[in-house]
Scaffold this motif. Structure first.
Motif, PDB file in Angstrom:
ATOM      1  N   ILE A 160     -13.472 -60.025 -21.501  1.00 30.89           N
ATOM      2  CA  ILE A 160     -14.285 -61.178 -21.082  1.00 30.89           C
ATOM      3  C   ILE A 160     -15.345 -60.746 -20.072  1.00 30.89           C
ATOM      4  CG2 ILE A 160     -14.194 -63.395 -19.883  1.00 30.89           C
ATOM      5  CD1 ILE A 160     -11.431 -63.804 -21.164  1.00 30.89           C
ATOM      6  N   LEU A 161     -14.969 -59.900 -19.139  1.00 38.58           N
ATOM      7  CA  LEU A 161     -15.951 -59.485 -18.131  1.00 38.58           C
ATOM      8  C   LEU A 161     -17.054 -58.643 -18.740  1.00 38.58           C
ATOM      9  CD1 LEU A 161     -13.901 -58.624 -14.932  1.00 38.58           C
ATOM     10  CD2 LEU A 161     -15.024 -60.744 -15.570  1.00 38.58           C
ATOM     11  N   LYS A 162     -16.729 -57.922 -19.786  1.00 37.38           N
ATOM     12  CA  LYS A 162     -17.751 -57.061 -20.380  1.00 37.38           C
ATOM     13  C   LYS A 162     -18.906 -57.874 -20.942  1.00 37.38           C
ATOM     14  CE  LYS A 162     -15.234 -54.451 -23.007  1.00 37.38           C
ATOM     15  NZ  LYS A 162     -14.560 -53.375 -23.755  1.00 37.38           N
ATOM     16  N   LYS A 163     -18.620 -59.108 -21.254  1.00 36.02           N
ATOM     17  CA  LYS A 163     -19.683 -59.942 -21.815  1.00 36.02           C
ATOM     18  C   LYS A 163     -20.677 -60.374 -20.734  1.00 36.02           C
ATOM     19  CE  LYS A 163     -16.691 -61.569 -25.513  1.00 36.02           C
ATOM     20  NZ  LYS A 163     -17.317 -60.689 -26.511  1.00 36.02           N
ATOM     21  N   SER A 164     -20.302 -60.199 -19.512  1.00 38.08           N
ATOM     22  CA  SER A 164     -21.252 -60.510 -18.433  1.00 38.08           C
ATOM     23  C   SER A 164     -21.441 -59.265 -17.585  1.00 38.08           C
ATOM     24  CB  SER A 164     -20.734 -61.657 -17.571  1.00 38.08           C
ATOM     25  OG  SER A 164     -19.464 -61.327 -17.061  1.00 38.08           O
ATOM     26  N   PHE A 165     -21.666 -58.187 -18.273  1.00 35.21           N
ATOM     27  CA  PHE A 165     -21.707 -56.872 -17.629  1.00 35.21           C
ATOM     28  C   PHE A 165     -22.687 -56.833 -16.456  1.00 35.21           C
ATOM     29  CE2 PHE A 165     -23.417 -52.570 -17.325  1.00 35.21           C
ATOM     30  CZ  PHE A 165     -22.248 -51.857 -17.154  1.00 35.21           C
ATOM     31  N   TYR A 166     -23.805 -57.493 -16.624  1.00 32.55           N
ATOM     32  CA  TYR A 166     -24.841 -57.396 -15.609  1.00 32.55           C
ATOM     33  C   TYR A 166     -24.462 -58.127 -14.320  1.00 32.55           C
ATOM     34  CZ  TYR A 166     -26.065 -62.121 -17.062  1.00 32.55           C
ATOM     35  OH  TYR A 166     -26.023 -63.452 -17.335  1.00 32.55           O
ATOM     36  N   LEU A 167     -23.377 -58.853 -14.364  1.00 29.86           N
ATOM     37  CA  LEU A 167     -22.976 -59.583 -13.161  1.00 29.86           C
ATOM     38  C   LEU A 167     -21.731 -58.981 -12.531  1.00 29.86           C
ATOM     39  CD1 LEU A 167     -23.667 -63.202 -14.350  1.00 29.86           C
ATOM     40  CD2 LEU A 167     -24.828 -61.992 -12.538  1.00 29.86           C
ATOM     41  N   LEU A 168     -21.484 -57.729 -12.824  1.00 28.35           N
ATOM     42  CA  LEU A 168     -20.260 -57.113 -12.316  1.00 28.35           C
ATOM     43  C   LEU A 168     -20.435 -56.592 -10.894  1.00 28.35           C
ATOM     44  CD1 LEU A 168     -18.804 -55.251 -15.408  1.00 28.35           C
ATOM     45  CD2 LEU A 168     -18.140 -57.415 -14.392  1.00 28.35           C
ATOM     46  N   SER A 169     -20.982 -57.405 -10.049  1.00 31.38           N
ATOM     47  CA  SER A 169     -21.086 -57.026  -8.646  1.00 31.38           C
ATOM     48  C   SER A 169     -19.755 -57.303  -7.976  1.00 31.38           C
ATOM     49  CB  SER A 169     -22.196 -57.836  -7.980  1.00 31.38           C
ATOM     50  OG  SER A 169     -22.066 -57.767  -6.584  1.00 31.38           O
ATOM     51  N   GLU A 170     -19.387 -56.435  -7.072  1.00 31.35           N
ATOM     52  CA  GLU A 170     -18.103 -56.606  -6.394  1.00 31.35           C
ATOM     53  C   GLU A 170     -18.113 -57.793  -5.447  1.00 31.35           C
ATOM     54  OE1 GLU A 170     -17.303 -52.849  -4.644  1.00 31.35           O
ATOM     55  OE2 GLU A 170     -16.850 -51.878  -6.546  1.00 31.35           O
ATOM     56  N   VAL A 171     -19.256 -58.322  -5.190  1.00 29.00           N
ATOM     57  CA  VAL A 171     -19.330 -59.463  -4.284  1.00 29.00           C
ATOM     58  C   VAL A 171     -19.028 -60.772  -5.024  1.00 29.00           C
ATOM     59  CG1 VAL A 171     -21.778 -59.998  -4.562  1.00 29.00           C
ATOM     60  CG2 VAL A 171     -20.676 -60.407  -2.375  1.00 29.00           C
ATOM     61  N   ASN A 172     -19.152 -60.754  -6.343  1.00 32.82           N
ATOM     62  CA  ASN A 172     -18.927 -61.970  -7.112  1.00 32.82           C
ATOM     63  C   ASN A 172     -17.456 -62.373  -7.096  1.00 32.82           C
ATOM     64  OD1 ASN A 172     -21.584 -62.086  -7.827  1.00 32.82           O
ATOM     65  ND2 ASN A 172     -21.307 -61.101  -9.816  1.00 32.82           N
ATOM     66  N   THR A 173     -17.226 -63.653  -7.071  1.00 37.57           N
ATOM     67  CA  THR A 173     -15.878 -64.181  -7.275  1.00 37.57           C
ATOM     68  C   THR A 173     -15.813 -64.734  -8.695  1.00 37.57           C
ATOM     69  OG1 THR A 173     -15.714 -64.767  -4.942  1.00 37.57           O
ATOM     70  CG2 THR A 173     -14.154 -65.821  -6.450  1.00 37.57           C
ATOM     71  N   HIS A 174     -14.949 -64.159  -9.489  1.00 35.80           N
ATOM     72  CA  HIS A 174     -14.814 -64.610 -10.878  1.00 35.80           C
ATOM     73  C   HIS A 174     -13.769 -65.717 -10.958  1.00 35.80           C
ATOM     74  CE1 HIS A 174     -17.228 -61.303 -12.586  1.00 35.80           C
ATOM     75  NE2 HIS A 174     -16.765 -60.635 -11.538  1.00 35.80           N
ATOM     76  N   ILE A 175     -14.015 -66.610 -11.873  1.00 34.81           N
ATOM     77  CA  ILE A 175     -13.071 -67.706 -12.098  1.00 34.81           C
ATOM     78  C   ILE A 175     -12.752 -67.746 -13.579  1.00 34.81           C
ATOM     79  CG2 ILE A 175     -12.624 -70.165 -11.799  1.00 34.81           C
ATOM     80  CD1 ILE A 175     -15.066 -70.156  -9.837  1.00 34.81           C
ATOM     81  N   PHE A 176     -11.498 -67.583 -13.902  1.00 35.59           N
ATOM     82  CA  PHE A 176     -11.035 -67.822 -15.274  1.00 35.59           C
ATOM     83  C   PHE A 176     -10.396 -69.200 -15.285  1.00 35.59           C
ATOM     84  CE2 PHE A 176     -10.435 -63.367 -17.341  1.00 35.59           C
ATOM     85  CZ  PHE A 176     -11.788 -63.141 -17.180  1.00 35.59           C
ATOM     86  N   LEU A 177     -10.917 -70.030 -16.122  1.00 39.42           N
ATOM     87  CA  LEU A 177     -10.368 -71.385 -16.234  1.00 39.42           C
ATOM     88  C   LEU A 177      -9.478 -71.434 -17.473  1.00 39.42           C
ATOM     89  CD1 LEU A 177     -10.300 -74.310 -15.254  1.00 39.42           C
ATOM     90  CD2 LEU A 177     -12.295 -74.754 -16.670  1.00 39.42           C
ATOM     91  N   LEU A 178      -8.176 -71.509 -17.234  1.00 41.68           N
ATOM     92  CA  LEU A 178      -7.220 -71.569 -18.336  1.00 41.68           C
ATOM     93  C   LEU A 178      -7.042 -73.014 -18.767  1.00 41.68           C
ATOM     94  CD1 LEU A 178      -4.383 -69.196 -17.046  1.00 41.68           C
ATOM     95  CD2 LEU A 178      -6.323 -68.628 -18.503  1.00 41.68           C
TER      96      LEU A 178
END
Lengths: 485, 216
Positions: free
Chosen positions: B177-195
Motif C-alpha cells: 500500500i505504501l509503495k503506491k504513494s512512494f513520493y510521500l514516504l517522508s519519515e515525518v508523515n503520519t500514515h493512517i490505515f483505515l480498516l
C-alpha cells in the motif's frame, strides 16, 4: 493575571526543577506581566510519597495545544480567550490510559515565518481540576526518540506553569527545548518523536503520570549566504570562446545550513527584461588592390554577431567546491530542488547556455587573393641615332621595362572580443523538506501566506561584460555563436 | 504456477509446517497465497515492548483486534516479484509497542521500510478474525496521511485484505500500500490505515491505525 511556576525538589518527589529554574521563570513572568502579584509565586513542593495511579482517564484531562493570544499581547501564556472545544476539534490526537499522541505536527515559534500561525507561541494547557481533586503541583521531563529508536534527553524534571487566574496549568512548548541541553528548537525535526512525561500531584495525594507524544518542527534557521566572484576569463577572446563551447557561469553562491536538519532549496531562473545576449565581435582583415602599386591594407573591419543565452543550468556542490556534485539542466522558467543537508555548505553555480534555436556560425577560413599591379615609373625618351629610346627613371636597369607584380594577400577573420549583456532573474526559496512542490513554488501573491521563505530573489541580475562593446557595429552575416573557432 | 505444489515444496525445503493464506480471487489487490511458518524465529525481537497498559478486562475494538506486525522474508529470490509466491510471513510473537483507544491504534515505533524494490522484507499488519464475539467476514483498508505541513491527504484506493484461514488471521501488506504513494514516504508523515471491518453479525467497525515509517 497571576502565574505560578512550581518548583520541585528531587529529594522530595524524585523529580523537580532547581530553585534557580523556578526563580528564572518567576522573574521572567513578573517582567512580562507587571500586574502580576509576586507574592503568588510560591514554590509548591511536589506531593512526595503520593500514591501512583494511572486509572484516571487521560482524555478527560482535557490537555490542549493552545496558542498565545492572537493580538500578541502576551506571549508568555496561552490565549485566555481560547475555545476549548474548537481547539480540540483542530487537533488530531489519540488518547488512552497512559496519555496522548498528537498526530498533527507542532510548529515551534518562528518569528521570521511568513505564516501567522507559525509566529505564535504554543502551549500545552489543561485545567487545574480535571478529576475532582485539584492539581497541586506538576513537573515534566522531556525525551526525544529518533526514527531509529535512539533516545536522547535527560530526565531532569522541569517546572510547569500554573495560571491561577484562568485556572489552568500550562507548559510553553518552546520552553521545553530551551531547557534541553543538546536538543534545541533548531534541532527539532519532524522525524523525531518528542515525549513529554508529566507528573501531576493531586490535592488528594495521588500522583498521576501523563505521557504526551508529538512531532515538533523547529523554526527555519538563519541560512548564511555568500556570493562568490566568478573567475574571469584570461582575455575577451577566451571569454567568448568558452561561452560558445560550454556556456558561462554567471553567478556563484553558497548557502550554509547551521542546523542539524536538512532543508530543501527550490531555485528558478527566468529571463529578465532584456534578454541575455552574447555579442561576438568579428574582425576582418582585408587588402585593397591597386593597379599601379601594392595593395593597401590591411584594413580592419569589425562586425557583430549576437546570440541569445538563457540561464538553464545549475550545478550544486555539496560540502563546497569539489564536493559531491548534483546538476539540474533545465532550470529556465521552472523550479528545481536541491537538498541542503544538515550542517553543510552548498554551492550553487548558475550557468547560462545558448538558447534553443541559436545558430552555429563559422569564421570563414583565411582567403588568399593574388593581387597584381604594374608599377608606374616616369619614362623619358632619348634619341640615339635618331631612334627614340625610352628610359625608365629610378630603376636599376633603366632600359628594362617594368614588369607586373603579383602578391598573395590573405583576407582573414577572427574573433577579437565580445560581451555578455542583458539580464536575468533568479529566485531561491527555502522550505522544510516535507513541503510539497506546490506549496514551495506557489506564486508569491501579495499578502498571501506561504510555506516557503525567500532566500534570494533578484529583480534583475546583470550579466558579465568581458570588455567594452560597441553595439553600433554592423551585423555579421551570421548571427549566432562560434563554437568551433 | 501450482500454488499448492509450491507450498509443499517449501514445506519440504524448510521442514516446517506451513499454512496457506486463502486468496480472494479477483478481489482487488489481495495478494496470492503466502506460506506462513509457525513459531519461526522472531525477526522483530528487538522491537518487543512491555507496554501492556492498553490491556483491560473489556477490550475496545482496537484492543480486541490483536494487531501484530509481520515480516515477509524472501527465500528463493533476490529481487522483488509481483507474484510474491515465494514469500513467507513471520509474525512477531510479541506485542508491538502501541497505544490503543476505542477505535484507534498508534504504533509507538516507526516501521522499518525499504523503498527500494530490492527490499529484503515486506511488512504486514496481522489481526485476528474473531472480534467482539463475532467473526470478521470482510475487511478492506484505505490509506491517508498527515503530512509534515499538517495536510491530510486521502488516497482513493481501497484494498481487500487477505484472510489466512489456517492461522485465523487477516493480513494487510503495508509495503504494497505504501509503495503506491512512494513520493510521500517522508519519515515525518503520519500514515493512517483505515480498516473497514464487517462482522458476521452485520456489525461494521472502523479502526484507524496510525504509524510512521523509517527508511532503511
Amino acid at each position: 493575571m497571576i502565574y505560578l511556576c512550581v518548583s520541585f525538589f528531587l529529594f522530595f518527589s524524585g523529580c523537580g526543577g532547581s530553585s534557580e529554574k523556578s526563580t528564572e521563570h518567576t522573574t521572567q513572568s513578573s517582567r512580562q506581566s507587571p500586574e502580576s502579584d509576586l507574592a503568588s509565586f510560591v514554590p509548591v513542593p511536589a506531593g512526595g510519597g503520593g500514591n501512583f495511579i494511572e486509572s484516571y482517564s487521560k482524555l478527560s484531562l482535557g490537555l490542549r495545544v493552545v496558542p498565545e493570544a492572537a493580538d500578541g499581547s502576551d506571549s508568555n501564556r496561552p490565549d485566555p480567550q481560547f475555545n476549548w472545544a474548537a481547539v480540540a476539534n483542530a487537533e488530531e490526537a489519540s488518547w488512552d490510559e497512559t496519555g496522548g499522541v498528537f498526530h498533527r505536527k507542532i510548529f515551534l515559534v518562528d518569528p521570521e515565518s511568513s505564516l501567522p500561525e507559525h509566529k505564535r507561541h504554543l502551549f500545552f494547557v489543561w485545567p487545574e481540576n480535571p478529576w475532582g481533586s485539584p492539581i497541586r503541583s506538576a513537573s515534566f521531563t522531556h525525551r526525544i526518540v529518533s526514527p531509529l529508536n535512539h533516545r536522547r534527553g535527560t530526565l531532569n524534571p522541569m517546572p510547569v506553569w500554573h495560571d491561577l487566574e484562568n485556572q489552568t496549568w500550562f507548559i510553553p512548548i518552546s520552553e521545553i527545548f530551551r531547557a534541553s541541553e543538546n536538543y534545541k528548537a533548531l534541532d527539532a525535526s519532524g522525524e523525531d518523536t518528542q515525549i513529554i512525561h508529566i507528573d501531576l500531584i493531586l490535592e488528594n495525594g495521588l500522583s498521576v503520570p501523563v505521557e504526551i507524544r508529538f512531532q515538533a518542527i523547529g523554526p527555519i534557521p538563519d541560512i548564511r549566504h555568500e556570493l562568490h566572484p566568478v573567475p574571469p576569463s584570461p582575455n575577451a577572446v577566451e571569454f567568448v570562446k568558452s561561452i560558445s563551447r560550454e556556456g558561462r557561469v554567471v553567478r556563484i553562491e553558497s548557502w550554509t545550513n547551521p542546523s542539524s536538519r536538512p532543508f530543501t532549496l527550490w531555485v528558478r531562473a527566468q529571463t529578465g527584461r532584456q534578454a541575455l545576449k552574447l555579442h561576438t565581435e568579428i574582425q576582418m582583415s582585408e587588402y585593397t588592390p591597386r593597379g599601379d602599386g601594392p595593395p593597401l591594407g590591411p584594413h580592419l573591419r569589425s562586425q557583430n554577431s549576437s546570440a541569445e543565452l538563457s540561464v538553464t543550468q545549475i550545478v550544486a556542490e555539496h560540502g563546497g567546491p569539489g564536493g559531491e556534485s548534483e546538476e539540474s539542466s533545465d532550470v529556465g522558467n521552472q523550479w528545481v530542488s536541491f537538498t541542503l543537508k544538515a550542517a553543510e555548505v552548498l554551492y550553487l553555480y548558475w550557468r547560462a547556455n545558448p538558447s534553443v534555436g541559436v545558430r552555429d556560425c563559422l569564421i570563414p577560413p583565411p582567403q588568399i587573393i593574388p593581387m597584381s599591379w604594374l608599377e608606374i615609373f616616369p619614362q623619358t625618351f632619348s634619341r640615339v641615332l635618331n631612334i627614340p629610346i625610352g628610359v625608365w627613371q629610378d630603376r636599376p636597369d633603366p632600359l628594362r621595362p617594368p614588369a607586373y607584380h603579383t602578391q598573395n594577400m590573405t583576407h582573414h577573420s577572427r574573433v577579437v572580443g565580445g560581451a555578455l549583456q542583458g539580464n536575468w532573474e533568479g529566485e531561491v526559496r527555502l522550505v522544510h523538506p516535507f513541503t510539497s512542490q506546490q506549496e514551495a513554488t506557489r506564486a508569491n501573491a501579495p499578502g498571501s501566506s506561504r510555506e516557503y521563505r525567500v532566500l534570494w530573489s533578484s529583480a534583475l541580475q546583470e550579466a558579465l561584460v568581458a570588455e567594452s562593446f560597441n553595439p553600433a557595429l554592423p551585423s555579421y552575416y551570421c548571427q549566432g555563436i562560434f563554437r568551433d573557432n | 504456477m501450482d500454488l499448492k505444489g509450491e507450498v509443499v515444496l517449501k514445506s519440504q525445503l524448510f521442514g516446517k509446517s506451513v499454512l496457506t493464506c486463502l486468496v480472494f480471487l479477483g478481489m482487488g489487490s489481495c495478494g496470492p497465497a503466502r506460506s506462513v511458518p509457525l513459531n519461526e524465529e522472531d525477526l522483530l525481537a528487538p522491537l518487543i515492548d512491555t507496554d501492556t497498559s492498553g490491556l483491560k478486562e473489556s477490550p475496545s475494538p482496537a484492543q480486541a483486534l490483536g494487531l501484530r506486525i509481520g515480516v515477509e522474508k524472501k527465500f528463493l529470490r533476490t529481487f522483488y516479484s509481483s507474484t510474491r509466491d515465494g514469500d513467507r510471513v513471520y509474525l512477531a510473537q510479541n506485542v508491538y509497542p502501541m497505544r490503543t483507544t476505542q477505535n484507534e491504534i498508534y504504533l509507538n515505533r516507526a516501521l522499518p521500510f525499504s523503498p527500494s524494490n530490492f527490499t529484503s522484507k515486506n511488512i504486514f499488519f496481522a489481526f485476528t478474525q474473531d472480534l467482539l464475539q463475532s467473526t470478521i467476514i470482510n475487511a478492506s483498508v484505505s490509506h491517508a496521511l498527515i503530512s509534515g505541513s499538517n495536510q491530510k491527504i486521502y488516497f482513493p484506493d481501497s484494498y481487500i485484505i487477505c484472510h489466512d484461514l489456517n492461522q485465523n488471521i487477516w493480513l494487510v501488506s503495508v509495503t504494497d500500500i505504501l509503495k503506491k504513494s512512494f513520493y510521500l514516504l517522508s519519515e515525518v508523515n503520519t500514515h493512517i490505515f483505515l480498516l473497514n471491518l464487517t462482522l458476521a453479525n452485520s456489525l461494521k467497525i472502523e479502526i484507524k491505525i496510525y504509524f510512521r515509517i523509517v527508511k532503511e
